[in-house]
Design a protein around this motif. Structure first.
Motif, PDB file in Angstrom:
ATOM      1  N   ALA A 105     -10.366 117.101  -3.277  1.00  0.00           N
ATOM      2  CA  ALA A 105     -11.292 118.653  -3.146  1.00  0.00           C
ATOM      3  C   ALA A 105     -12.639 118.371  -2.406  1.00  0.00           C
ATOM      4  CB  ALA A 105     -10.810 119.337  -4.899  1.00  0.00           C
ATOM      5  N   GLY A 106     -12.859 116.689  -2.456  1.00  0.00           N
ATOM      6  CA  GLY A 106     -14.572 117.039  -1.907  1.00  0.00           C
ATOM      7  C   GLY A 106     -15.876 117.583  -3.326  1.00  0.00           C
ATOM      8  N   ILE A 107     -15.090 117.397  -4.845  1.00  0.00           N
ATOM      9  CA  ILE A 107     -16.076 117.067  -6.178  1.00  0.00           C
ATOM     10  C   ILE A 107     -16.461 115.850  -6.041  1.00  0.00           C
ATOM     11  CG2 ILE A 107     -15.920 117.438  -8.090  1.00  0.00           C
ATOM     12  CD1 ILE A 107     -15.432 120.082  -5.858  1.00  0.00           C
ATOM     13  N   PRO A 108     -17.602 115.154  -6.158  1.00  0.00           N
ATOM     14  CA  PRO A 108     -18.013 114.035  -6.237  1.00  0.00           C
ATOM     15  C   PRO A 108     -17.983 113.370  -8.241  1.00  0.00           C
ATOM     16  CG  PRO A 108     -19.636 115.363  -5.039  1.00  0.00           C
ATOM     17  CD  PRO A 108     -19.159 116.024  -5.668  1.00  0.00           C
ATOM     18  N   GLN A 109     -17.464 112.753  -8.316  1.00  0.00           N
ATOM     19  CA  GLN A 109     -16.786 111.696  -8.844  1.00  0.00           C
ATOM     20  C   GLN A 109     -17.431 110.247 -10.122  1.00  0.00           C
ATOM     21  OE1 GLN A 109     -12.626 112.773 -10.783  1.00  0.00           O
ATOM     22  NE2 GLN A 109     -12.213 112.505  -8.160  1.00  0.00           N
ATOM     23  N   ALA A 110     -17.804 110.203 -10.903  1.00  0.00           N
ATOM     24  CA  ALA A 110     -18.706 108.948 -11.252  1.00  0.00           C
ATOM     25  C   ALA A 110     -17.696 107.977 -13.403  1.00  0.00           C
ATOM     26  CB  ALA A 110     -19.862 108.693 -11.790  1.00  0.00           C
ATOM     27  N   THR A 111     -17.933 106.836 -13.430  1.00  0.00           N
ATOM     28  CA  THR A 111     -17.119 106.887 -14.685  1.00  0.00           C
ATOM     29  C   THR A 111     -18.382 106.844 -15.571  1.00  0.00           C
ATOM     30  OG1 THR A 111     -18.075 104.545 -14.100  1.00  0.00           O
ATOM     31  CG2 THR A 111     -14.931 105.859 -13.952  1.00  0.00           C
ATOM     32  N   ALA A 112     -18.673 107.668 -16.810  1.00  0.00           N
ATOM     33  CA  ALA A 112     -19.857 107.236 -17.821  1.00  0.00           C
ATOM     34  C   ALA A 112     -19.089 106.459 -18.902  1.00  0.00           C
ATOM     35  CB  ALA A 112     -19.772 108.636 -18.107  1.00  0.00           C
ATOM     36  N   SER A 113     -18.813 105.407 -18.879  1.00  0.00           N
ATOM     37  CA  SER A 113     -18.564 104.038 -19.566  1.00  0.00           C
ATOM     38  C   SER A 113     -19.117 103.122 -20.803  1.00  0.00           C
ATOM     39  CB  SER A 113     -17.377 103.674 -18.943  1.00  0.00           C
ATOM     40  OG  SER A 113     -16.324 102.704 -20.054  1.00  0.00           O
ATOM     41  N   SER A 114     -18.757 103.300 -21.976  1.00  0.00           N
ATOM     42  CA  SER A 114     -19.943 102.316 -23.223  1.00  0.00           C
ATOM     43  C   SER A 114     -19.005 100.713 -22.700  1.00  0.00           C
ATOM     44  CB  SER A 114     -19.903 102.260 -24.101  1.00  0.00           C
ATOM     45  OG  SER A 114     -19.367 103.894 -24.835  1.00  0.00           O
ATOM     46  N   LYS A 115     -17.987 100.939 -21.727  1.00  0.00           N
ATOM     47  CA  LYS A 115     -17.908 100.044 -21.388  1.00  0.00           C
ATOM     48  C   LYS A 115     -18.693  98.709 -20.736  1.00  0.00           C
ATOM     49  CE  LYS A 115     -13.467  98.209 -20.937  1.00  0.00           C
ATOM     50  NZ  LYS A 115     -13.036  97.882 -21.635  1.00  0.00           N
ATOM     51  N   PRO A 116     -18.890  97.577 -20.474  1.00  0.00           N
ATOM     52  CA  PRO A 116     -20.470  96.821 -19.140  1.00  0.00           C
ATOM     53  C   PRO A 116     -19.746  97.168 -18.248  1.00  0.00           C
ATOM     54  CG  PRO A 116     -19.343  95.417 -21.729  1.00  0.00           C
ATOM     55  CD  PRO A 116     -18.047  96.499 -21.742  1.00  0.00           C
ATOM     56  N   GLU A 117     -19.946  97.408 -17.168  1.00  0.00           N
ATOM     57  CA  GLU A 117     -20.287  98.037 -16.195  1.00  0.00           C
ATOM     58  C   GLU A 117     -19.261  97.029 -15.409  1.00  0.00           C
ATOM     59  OE1 GLU A 117     -22.720  99.426 -12.616  1.00  0.00           O
ATOM     60  OE2 GLU A 117     -22.993 100.299 -14.262  1.00  0.00           O
ATOM     61  N   PRO A 131     -12.263 104.054  -4.507  1.00  0.00           N
ATOM     62  CA  PRO A 131     -12.264 104.808  -3.596  1.00  0.00           C
ATOM     63  C   PRO A 131     -12.706 106.058  -3.670  1.00  0.00           C
ATOM     64  CG  PRO A 131     -10.549 103.160  -2.675  1.00  0.00           C
ATOM     65  CD  PRO A 131     -11.023 103.587  -4.513  1.00  0.00           C
ATOM     66  N   SER A 132     -12.410 106.793  -4.377  1.00  0.00           N
ATOM     67  CA  SER A 132     -12.114 107.966  -4.996  1.00  0.00           C
ATOM     68  C   SER A 132     -13.383 108.445  -6.454  1.00  0.00           C
ATOM     69  CB  SER A 132     -10.851 109.006  -6.244  1.00  0.00           C
ATOM     70  OG  SER A 132     -10.055 108.598  -5.694  1.00  0.00           O
ATOM     71  N   LEU A 133     -14.538 107.551  -5.939  1.00  0.00           N
ATOM     72  CA  LEU A 133     -15.653 107.407  -7.636  1.00  0.00           C
ATOM     73  C   LEU A 133     -17.114 107.288  -6.564  1.00  0.00           C
ATOM     74  CD1 LEU A 133     -13.901 105.419 -10.608  1.00  0.00           C
ATOM     75  CD2 LEU A 133     -14.255 107.781 -10.221  1.00  0.00           C
ATOM     76  N   THR A 134     -18.108 108.495  -6.400  1.00  0.00           N
ATOM     77  CA  THR A 134     -19.130 107.946  -6.205  1.00  0.00           C
ATOM     78  C   THR A 134     -20.062 106.924  -6.514  1.00  0.00           C
ATOM     79  OG1 THR A 134     -19.148 110.091  -5.235  1.00  0.00           O
ATOM     80  CG2 THR A 134     -21.161 108.847  -5.464  1.00  0.00           C
ATOM     81  N   ALA A 135     -19.996 107.038  -7.648  1.00  0.00           N
ATOM     82  CA  ALA A 135     -20.838 105.672  -8.541  1.00  0.00           C
ATOM     83  C   ALA A 135     -19.332 105.282  -9.733  1.00  0.00           C
ATOM     84  CB  ALA A 135     -22.001 106.589  -9.145  1.00  0.00           C
ATOM     85  N   ILE A 136     -19.765 103.851 -10.331  1.00  0.00           N
ATOM     86  CA  ILE A 136     -19.409 103.625 -11.603  1.00  0.00           C
ATOM     87  C   ILE A 136     -19.926 102.578 -12.144  1.00  0.00           C
ATOM     88  CG2 ILE A 136     -17.819 101.554 -11.979  1.00  0.00           C
ATOM     89  CD1 ILE A 136     -16.766 101.841  -9.341  1.00  0.00           C
ATOM     90  N   VAL A 137     -20.393 103.900 -13.462  1.00  0.00           N
ATOM     91  CA  VAL A 137     -21.685 103.136 -14.147  1.00  0.00           C
ATOM     92  C   VAL A 137     -20.673 103.092 -15.684  1.00  0.00           C
ATOM     93  CG1 VAL A 137     -23.701 104.201 -15.233  1.00  0.00           C
ATOM     94  CG2 VAL A 137     -22.623 104.936 -12.547  1.00  0.00           C
ATOM     95  N   GLY A 138     -21.638 101.690 -16.271  1.00  0.00           N
ATOM     96  CA  GLY A 138     -21.578 101.015 -17.665  1.00  0.00           C
ATOM     97  C   GLY A 138     -21.744 100.941 -18.250  1.00  0.00           C
ATOM     98  N   ALA A 139     -21.867  99.931 -19.445  1.00  0.00           N
ATOM     99  CA  ALA A 139     -22.753  99.702 -20.012  1.00  0.00           C
ATOM    100  C   ALA A 139     -23.886  98.254 -19.139  1.00  0.00           C
ATOM    101  CB  ALA A 139     -22.573  99.603 -21.127  1.00  0.00           C
TER     102      ALA A 139
END
Length: 239
Positions: A105-117, A131-139
């Motif tokens: 649907a064109g909505i950017p997504q990212a993880t925001a996790s306390s797990k190590p990146e 492929p569905s995530l613009t950014a993958i972010v963790g600790a």
């Protein structure tokens, strides 16, 4: 029909929201705590461990000092690396399809996790969600430099913004009070999911609470109705 979203971007917690990694976590915690002479948790007690940073959990749950906790985290992470970060992990039903559809649907997504990146990246790659995530972010690897949920949310928004994403109306999807509190600190509303590892009161302060993926989908994606063909209204009025 095409879909749109009331949100300009979506942030995702991982453990308890996207991924059920409880089997591997319980096994590694049992080995780790027995190694340090502590009683391992029961499956029911995993609610105390899944969500917060491990560095914090070793202190709060078994009374370790900060120094002992640092040693325990390092030992626990060595076990995880030996296991393979994806061993025993599984997706909650329907969540992968939803993430894929939000991306479509064109909505950017990212993880925001306390797990190590590094672990979050491995999980997202394993389940073909990267492929569905613009950014993958963790600790950060030490789980101390960057570990508080509010800081991780801020980092996820920073990376999305750097990628050209409109971050004016973000939403965080999570399953613990840390998500609600961390989102609130950054002015990010939270949709709280109940299929994870939480106590009932932890949803307090969330903008919405959902019990299943279908309800979550309805809050993230809105179906756009096709316009009526020209003359339809007039035909109806003429009878």
């Amino acid at each position: 029909m095409p879909s749109r979203s009331p949100w300009t971007c979506v942030l995702w917690d991982v453990d308890g929201t996207i991924v059920d990694a409880s089997d591997g976590i319980l096994r590694r915690l049992t080995i780790c705590l027995e190694h340090f002479g502590k009683r391992p948790p029961t499956r029911a007690e995993l609610v105390h461990w899944i969500g917060p940073p491990m560095y914090e959990s070793f202190q709060v749950n078994v009374g370790m000092t900060p120094e002992e906790s640092t040693e325990a985290v390092a030992f626990y992470r060595r076990l995880g690396k030996a296991d393979g970060y994806t061993t025993g992990a599984r997706l909650f039903p329907g969540i992968a399809e939803l993430i894929t559809d939000v991306a479509a649907a064109g909505i950017p997504q990212a993880t925001a996790s306390s797990k190590p990146e590094v672990q979050v990246v491995a999980l997202m790659d394993h389940f073909d969600l990267s492929p569905s995530l613009t950014a993958i972010v963790g600790a950060t690897p030490d789980e101390r430099t960057l570990s508080a949920k509010s800081d991780i949310v801020a980092e996820a928004l920073r990376r999305l913004h750097a990628a050209g994403v409109d971050i004016s109306r973000p939403v965080l999807v999570g399953d613990r009070h840390h998500d609600v509190e961390g989102g609130a600190e950054r002015g990010v509303p939270v949709i709280f999911v109940r299929w994870g590892f939480s106590w009932p009161h932890e949803s307090e302060g969330a903008q919405a609470v959902v019990d299943d993926v279908d309800r979550l989908r309805a809050l993230l994606l809105v179906r756009e109705h096709a316009p009526e063909p020209a003359g339809t209204a007039a035909m109806g009025a003429d009878g």
